[in-house]
Design an enzyme around this catalytic site. Structure first.
Site, short mmCIF file in Angstrom:
data_model
loop_
_atom_site.label_atom_id
_atom_site.label_comp_id
_atom_site.label_asym_id
_atom_site.label_seq_id
_atom_site.Cartn_x
_atom_site.Cartn_y
_atom_site.Cartn_z
N GLU B 147 0.81 -1.24 -0.05
CA GLU B 147 -0.08 -0.03 -0.07
C GLU B 147 0.76 1.28 -0.04
O GLU B 147 0.52 2.35 0.54
CB GLU B 147 -0.89 -0.02 1.13
CG GLU B 147 -1.79 -1.14 1.24
CD GLU B 147 -2.97 -1.34 0.53
OE1 GLU B 147 -3.26 -0.37 -0.27
OE2 GLU B 147 -3.64 -2.39 0.43
N LEU B 148 2.10 1.08 -0.61
CA LEU B 148 3.07 2.45 -0.72
C LEU B 148 3.28 2.73 0.82
O LEU B 148 3.61 4.01 0.92
CB LEU B 148 2.55 3.32 -1.43
CG LEU B 148 2.39 3.13 -2.84
CD1 LEU B 148 2.26 4.47 -3.91
CD2 LEU B 148 3.73 2.40 -3.53
#
Lengths: 429, 414
Positions: B147-148
């Site tokens: 999810e970065l």
């Protein structure tokens, strides 16, 4: 239309605190006060009320007392001229609960006791109230009639018809919620015809709105949802969930009738008991299922873990909830479900039937179909072993309830007055 | 003034749990809903993976050698493709064989291990490389975390594993007045190049494309190319005339989130040609993008984690409430027991380790999010559960069984 006199609401009810402590009375009070706060002048009439009670723009009075005070003679003859469908059978069952329970203080008062209101002559009482209210309406120059639940609907129609007043009905529960398929045809007929006649109907939940539309064929466009709100004293600022002093008690609280689902509670309890030996199950309430439930507990092999506590006074309810781990409301049909608010007030998490109205405003709760005993058992087990879950349910649930207010409910009602009858509360405040 | 355009598509499928009642604890160890996972994977394969892979292959061939894209594919997705839709793996292999497609490195199980256990994080990164190599091909030198999610601590871990670049969200609170197209490195690990996502231009495709209330609807390639040219014109001096544009999005954008009838495939079919025709644009893979960043580039400090999720762009989608934090803590607390068990019971150890890792997949915590729960939002759109609380109960039941299997003490009340 600009008038300087406030909007006059003739509001009809069957209960009002402190005379009754049931959900109907508390909700009626919240609505009446909310409308008065908005600027309406509310005369709240119920069959009997010990003393006229006055707040700003809100007066609560017994019908008989009001007539005596204003020297109007009781118009007994109007009963005979009532429409035929008003002839409610005199053998009607008590309304939704055993008669002695909800009376605070107990015993008969000067104006008759509870059994007169919910007793075997309920039909006569309903008709007598109708006659008296029609007479009152002639003297009060009300702008509209707003009535709470079926016992007051004949009175509301009589008043509205005789004086050409807009008619607003408030449905806190229907005959089908109270009795299921054993619904009394006379009461169901009153509810159906009154909703047909009304200018606008308020339901306490979308669930109840659905019952009105599907059971009575009420025009959906005519039914609005007005949620109940907790009273200010329902939610004291600080009563956090604290696992420490709590017992592994799982509580059922309500009448022991089919509609409240105590049998479903016991079946889930059996599933819990197998996996959590410490869990105990408290059945609080009285009703016609008591003996059958005791036999069921025995058959399920959990008789030693189920404690039938009988009916509890309000103070005792609060104390018990505050020591318990969880309240389960497994209702088969529940228009709203005030008991959920009582539990959260005590800092106790709740499992709500998906066949209830309160779940619509309490997303931060565990919810289950009343017939899904396996899932209900799993939810109970989880709350008992995961205090972090219990704590979050209570904190988030209370925050969500705190956003509900009677003021907002009253505003929705005022908006309906405006739309359906062109009557404006706010402009004349 | 020119722009390096970097498309990176995230491909992920979690192993969704079956309904696991507490009475199964100690008796049944099958946690995952094989049929539901197969059904979803095949649906997404039909609507997104297969048609979009075919389109990208067509574009790579038509614009050879100019068009490039990159993928980050979790091991949980790869294993499900192998089990339920092997033709998807074959089509990814065809794409990789063109040489115009790069794989990013990440955790095998789309986990939050970088925040909870550096040891498990490193193990999952190695495992991901192994699974990629076995099923698809070797990932490159650029890393993207679940999810970065990036912080100073995450950047340091990634650099220590030898990577040259790390993708991150081009969040306003991080970049503020600075231009995301300029070159950056991480303050906590200057050897590591920062590759930021341009969230506005990415979300124009990923979220807004089919929104009829959006002023730019319907979005055509000419207008979108104009916007990209605007970015090129606005490049700051430190970019030295060549900026980086990270267009990072979930692969399911194409055909699953934005249905085919929105025109999303036609849009993507036309976009590369439009940009190449205008000039000033170059498609790059993440590894190619590393080269243009000088050693003395400006640095980014991230004392707290930044992600690409929700408006908050933090980790609150996974650890924002108490039940999520408790569930994550319980899951990671099993690590020493899982490893110890692994060392002693070779025959079933692989299964226990894999089960535990599947439970570390961030999606399970995401389903327990109560952010905006009363409004019913995107979290619930993806959740297989009726409520975050039901998701929590089911997860904790499974965890209780796994704890028993590895001989961990029953989780103490939190």
């Amino acid at each position: 239309m600009t008038r300087h006199a406030p909007l006059r609401v003739l509001m009809l009810g069957w209960e009002y605190p402190p005379r009754f402590v049931g959900g109907l009375g508390k909700a009626s009070q919240g609505i009446a006060r909310g409308l008065a706060d908005l600027g309406a002048e509310v005369l709240f009439v119920l069959p009997r009320f010990r003393a006229a009670q006055g707040e700003t723009r809100l007066r609560v009075s017994g019908a008989r007392e009001w007539l005596l005070e204003h020297r109007v003679s009781a118009p007994v003859e109007t009963i005979r001229r009532s429409p035929r469908w008003l002839d409610v059978a005199s053998s009607l069952r008590p309304y939704a609960r055993p008669a002695p329970e909800p009376v605070r203080g107990g015993g008969a008062d000067a104006h008759g006791d509870a059994s007169a209101l919910y007793g075997s002559d309920l039909g006569r009482e309903v008709m007598r109230f109708a006659a008296r209210v029609a007479a009152i309406a002639g003297r009060t120059r009300a702008d509209l009639v707003h009535a709470h639940d079926w016992m007051t609907f004949p009175a509301a129609i009589a008043a509205a018809d005789r004086h050409g007043l807009p008619l607003f009905l408030h449905v806190h529960s229907t005959e089908y919620d109270r009795s299921g398929e054993g619904a009394d045809p006379g009461i169901a007929a009153i509810e159906r015809m009154a909703c047909e006649r009304a200018d606008r109907v308020f339901a306490v939940s979308d669930y109840t709105r659905g019952v009105l539309v599907s059971r009575y064929g009420v025009d959906p466009a005519k039914v609005g949802v007005v949620y109940n709100a907790p009273d200010a004293d329902d939610l004291p600022p600080a009563l956090p969930f604290d696992a420490g002093p709590r017992q592994p008690w799982v509580v059922f609280l309500g009448r022991l009738t089919f509609q409240k689902g105590p049998d479903h509670f016991l079946r889930a309890a059996a599933g819990v008991a197998r996996l959590d030996p410490a869990a105990r199950f408290l059945v609080c309430g009285s009703g016609d299922m008591l003996d059958a439930l005791k036999a069921q507990a025995h058959d399920l092999g959990i008789a030693g873990k189920v404690d039938f506590r009988g009916f509890l006074a309000p103070g005792a309810v609060d104390r018990l909830l505050a020591r318990s781990s969880l309240l389960v409301m497994p209702s088969v049909s529940e228009p709203f479900g005030l008991v959920a608010l009582e539990a959260l007030r005590a800092g106790t998490p709740v499992v709500l039937s998906r066949q209830s109205g309160v779940r619509e405003v309490l997303g931060h709760s565990l919810q289950v179909d009343f017939w899904d005993h396996g899932k209900l058992a799993d939810q109970i087990l989880a709350v008992l072993r995961l205090p972090v879950l219990a704590r979050q349910l209570v904190e988030e649930g209370r925050a969500q309830l705190a956003r509900l207010s009677w003021d907002e409910s009253a505003q929705r009602i005022a908006e309906a007055y405006r739309q359906a009858a062109g009557l404006d509360v706010a402009a004349r405040a | 003034m020119s722009l390096d355009v970097c498309f990176y598509f995230q491909v992920h499928q979690p192993w969704r749990l079956r309904r696991y009642p507490f009475r199964d604890v100690g008796h049944r160890h099958d946690y995952f809903d094989r049929e539901e996972n197969a059904r979803i994977l095949r649906r997404v394969a039909g609507k997104c993976y297969l048609p979009m892979n075919a389109l990208l292959l067509e574009l790579i061939q038509r614009h050879r050698p100019h068009f490039r894209v990159s993928f980050s594919i979790t091991a949980t997705a790869l294993e499900q493709m192998a089990a339920f839709a092997p033709e998807v793996l074959a089509s990814f292999r065809r794409l990789l064989a063109t040489g115009a497609v790069e794989l990013l490195a990440e955790t095998s199980h789309h986990s939050l291990a970088a925040l909870y256990s550096p040891r498990e994080f490193a193990a999952q990164v190695r495992h991901h490389r192994a699974v990629c190599r076995r099923l698809l091909g070797e990932p490159g030198r650029v890393f993207r975390n679940t999810e970065l999610i990036v912080s100073d601590a995450v950047a340091a871990q990634v650099a220590a594993l030898g990577y040259g670049g790390l993708c991150l969200e081009g969040a306003d609170r991080l970049f503020d007045w600075r231009n995301v197209a300029a070159p950056y490195r991480y303050a906590a690990a200057p050897s590591l190049v920062a590759l930021p996502r341009h969230y506005r231009l990415s979300d124009d495709i990923a979220f807004r494309f089919s929104d009829r209330r959006w002023a730019a609807w319907p979005l055509g390639v000419e207008r979108y190319a104009d916007w990209l040219q605007g970015e090129a014109v606005a490049l700051p001096p430190e970019a030295n005339g060549r900026g980086f544009l990270g267009l990072f999005m979930d692969y399911e954008t194409f055909g699953e989130h934005q249905w085919a009838d929105t025109g999303i495939f036609d849009f993507m079919r036309a976009l590369p040609g439009e940009l190449l025709k205008r000039g000033g644009f170059r498609f790059v893979t993440p590894s190619e993008a590393l080269a243009r960043v000088p050693p003395d580039a400006a640095t980014l400090a991230l004392p707290t984690p930044v992600s690409w999720a929700d408006l908050e762009r933090d980790t609150s989608a996974w650890d924002g409430n108490a039940i999520q934090r408790a569930a994550l803590a319980e899951a990671f607390a099993l690590e020493p027991y899982v490893r110890h068990h692994h060392a002693r019971h070779a025959n079933e150890a692989a299964q226990v380790l894999e089960d535990w890792r599947r439970l570390l997949t961030s999606d399970h915590a995401y389903y327990m999010s109560t952010k905006h729960w009363s409004d019913g939002d995107v979290h619930q759109y993806f959740s297989p559960f009726e409520s975050p609380y039901d998701a929590c109960i089911n997860y904790m039941n499974v965890l209780a069984d796994l704890a028993q299997r590895v001989g961990a003490p029953a989780p103490r009340p939190v």
